[in-house]
Design a protein around this motif. Sequence first.
Motif, mmCIF file in Angstrom:
data_model
loop_
_atom_site.group_PDB
_atom_site.id
_atom_site.type_symbol
_atom_site.label_atom_id
_atom_site.label_comp_id
_atom_site.label_asym_id
_atom_site.label_seq_id
_atom_site.Cartn_x
_atom_site.Cartn_y
_atom_site.Cartn_z
ATOM 1 N N ARG A 91 0.829 -1.212 0.000
ATOM 2 C CA ARG A 91 0.000 0.000 0.000
ATOM 3 C C ARG A 91 0.862 1.260 0.000
ATOM 4 O O ARG A 91 0.546 2.239 -0.679
ATOM 5 C CB ARG A 91 -0.943 -0.013 1.205
ATOM 6 C CG ARG A 91 -2.047 -1.057 1.085
ATOM 7 C CD ARG A 91 -3.087 -0.966 2.192
ATOM 8 N NE ARG A 91 -2.596 -1.491 3.455
ATOM 9 C CZ ARG A 91 -2.232 -0.758 4.491
ATOM 10 N NH1 ARG A 91 -2.297 0.570 4.421
ATOM 11 N NH2 ARG A 91 -1.788 -1.321 5.612
ATOM 12 N N ARG A 92 1.955 1.233 0.737
ATOM 13 C CA ARG A 92 2.852 2.391 0.786
ATOM 14 C C ARG A 92 3.410 2.701 -0.596
ATOM 15 O O ARG A 92 3.395 3.855 -1.040
ATOM 16 C CB ARG A 92 3.993 2.110 1.765
ATOM 17 C CG ARG A 92 4.981 3.267 1.913
ATOM 18 C CD ARG A 92 6.208 2.837 2.685
ATOM 19 N NE ARG A 92 6.945 1.796 1.962
ATOM 20 C CZ ARG A 92 7.287 0.620 2.495
ATOM 21 N NH1 ARG A 92 6.950 0.314 3.738
ATOM 22 N NH2 ARG A 92 7.961 -0.264 1.775
ATOM 23 N N ARG B 290 0.591 3.943 -2.946
ATOM 24 C CA ARG B 290 0.067 5.255 -2.565
ATOM 25 C C ARG B 290 0.869 6.376 -3.227
ATOM 26 O O ARG B 290 0.340 7.456 -3.487
ATOM 27 C CB ARG B 290 0.137 5.375 -1.046
ATOM 28 C CG ARG B 290 -0.848 6.329 -0.398
ATOM 29 C CD ARG B 290 -0.632 6.339 1.109
ATOM 30 N NE ARG B 290 -0.833 5.030 1.689
ATOM 31 C CZ ARG B 290 -0.023 4.459 2.581
ATOM 32 N NH1 ARG B 290 1.093 5.077 2.968
ATOM 33 N NH2 ARG B 290 -0.302 3.271 3.091
ATOM 34 N N LYS B 291 2.133 6.120 -3.488
ATOM 35 C CA LYS B 291 3.004 7.141 -4.086
ATOM 36 C C LYS B 291 2.738 7.342 -5.576
ATOM 37 O O LYS B 291 3.134 8.356 -6.151
ATOM 38 C CB LYS B 291 4.467 6.743 -3.897
ATOM 39 C CG LYS B 291 4.910 6.637 -2.442
ATOM 40 C CD LYS B 291 6.335 6.089 -2.369
ATOM 41 C CE LYS B 291 6.776 5.868 -0.936
ATOM 42 N NZ LYS B 291 8.144 5.252 -0.870
ATOM 43 N N ARG C 112 -7.929 10.059 -7.539
ATOM 44 C CA ARG C 112 -6.859 9.075 -7.695
ATOM 45 C C ARG C 112 -6.891 8.372 -9.049
ATOM 46 O O ARG C 112 -5.915 7.740 -9.440
ATOM 47 C CB ARG C 112 -6.964 8.015 -6.586
ATOM 48 C CG ARG C 112 -6.484 8.475 -5.230
ATOM 49 C CD ARG C 112 -4.973 8.536 -5.160
ATOM 50 N NE ARG C 112 -4.367 7.204 -5.136
ATOM 51 C CZ ARG C 112 -3.081 6.968 -5.355
ATOM 52 N NH1 ARG C 112 -2.255 7.972 -5.654
ATOM 53 N NH2 ARG C 112 -2.600 5.732 -5.298
ATOM 54 N N THR D 127 -5.860 2.935 -2.951
ATOM 55 C CA THR D 127 -4.891 3.463 -1.986
ATOM 56 C C THR D 127 -4.928 4.986 -2.021
ATOM 57 O O THR D 127 -5.413 5.592 -2.977
ATOM 58 C CB THR D 127 -3.464 2.985 -2.306
ATOM 59 O OG1 THR D 127 -3.113 3.376 -3.650
ATOM 60 C CG2 THR D 127 -3.339 1.481 -2.170
ATOM 61 N N GLY D 128 -4.406 5.596 -0.963
ATOM 62 C CA GLY D 128 -4.441 7.050 -0.892
ATOM 63 C C GLY D 128 -5.843 7.589 -0.694
ATOM 64 O O GLY D 128 -6.130 8.733 -1.063
ATOM 65 N N GLU E 43 -8.680 3.051 2.500
ATOM 66 C CA GLU E 43 -7.581 2.186 2.050
ATOM 67 C C GLU E 43 -7.366 0.979 2.958
ATOM 68 O O GLU E 43 -7.212 -0.145 2.479
ATOM 69 C CB GLU E 43 -6.287 2.994 1.976
ATOM 70 C CG GLU E 43 -5.056 2.167 1.650
ATOM 71 C CD GLU E 43 -3.760 2.954 1.754
ATOM 72 O OE1 GLU E 43 -2.840 2.467 2.442
ATOM 73 O OE2 GLU E 43 -3.667 4.053 1.162
#
Length: 296
Positions: A99-100, A103-104, A232, A277-278, A282
């Motif tokens: 997810r990290r 998310r970017k 998104r 995500t984001g 999430e």
Amino acid sequence: MNTSPSPRDPQDVSALIHAFLAAPEQNRIEPGSLEPAWDAPLVGIARGDDPIFESYKVHVDPRHWTPLEAFRLAFPNTDATAAELAVVAWILPQTEAVRRDHRKEKELPSRRWALTRKYGEEINAALRDHAVRELCAAGVQACAPVRLKDWTRVEGGPFVFASTWSERHAAHAAGLGTFGLCDGLITPLGKAIRVGTLVARAAWPATPRPYAGHRDWCLFFATGKCGACIRRCPAGALSTAGHDKPRCKAYIRGVTSPYVERELLGAPVNACGLCQTGVPCEKGIPAALLKRPAKG
């Protein structure tokens, strides 16, 4: 090593699913990696005679199976009734690392996300097959509808694209989540997930549905605010009117899948999921909704 319990009741089936994913060799984000593809799952059960499954012929597609229709395809000579069946659904949540990374991203899937879409779904398929084998070996007839040769995607119905068995809708029936503006399933473990299901000849009690409506855990539908998934979406396939499925599919097939093949994995993978995500949903039900009194 097989550490699975013999699945004769709902607790055993849940333990079976958890045990499969707890074995590192069965839950790898890619071959040779020690990193898990999925965090610990969430499991729920719906009764085979729940009227919600008949409603899916209206709300998903007229060709969508009931649990009994799916079961009869797997066991043509069965004398089972809908009341004797249970639908087991599980949620596979993305890890924090996946997810990290995702998310970017703004336009294209991260490598980790593409890996879970490819190898993580292969794990999900293996889990379906494993659970069915273990149930049948314990004397409980079972099938995974999406693994049946008759399962297919369908087009031209009221919602453009559908299938003969929707695992997200089965999970909704099993008390595991409600739908968001982007059509993703928002669960207690979030929206960055995959879903698996099976149908078993077992009159197991249903997991209570802690919601009244099919969109109760979406901030936009609950409050009229949010729309983070709209921002998104790189394809412009989301709006306050909902999910433009053809536009979404065109972006995945024309942009992200070729990108994954060319730049990430060497094989085409229908990965995108940026709307998962984001966003406030999430990794769980939006906090603002947990503070509201339940409907119904």
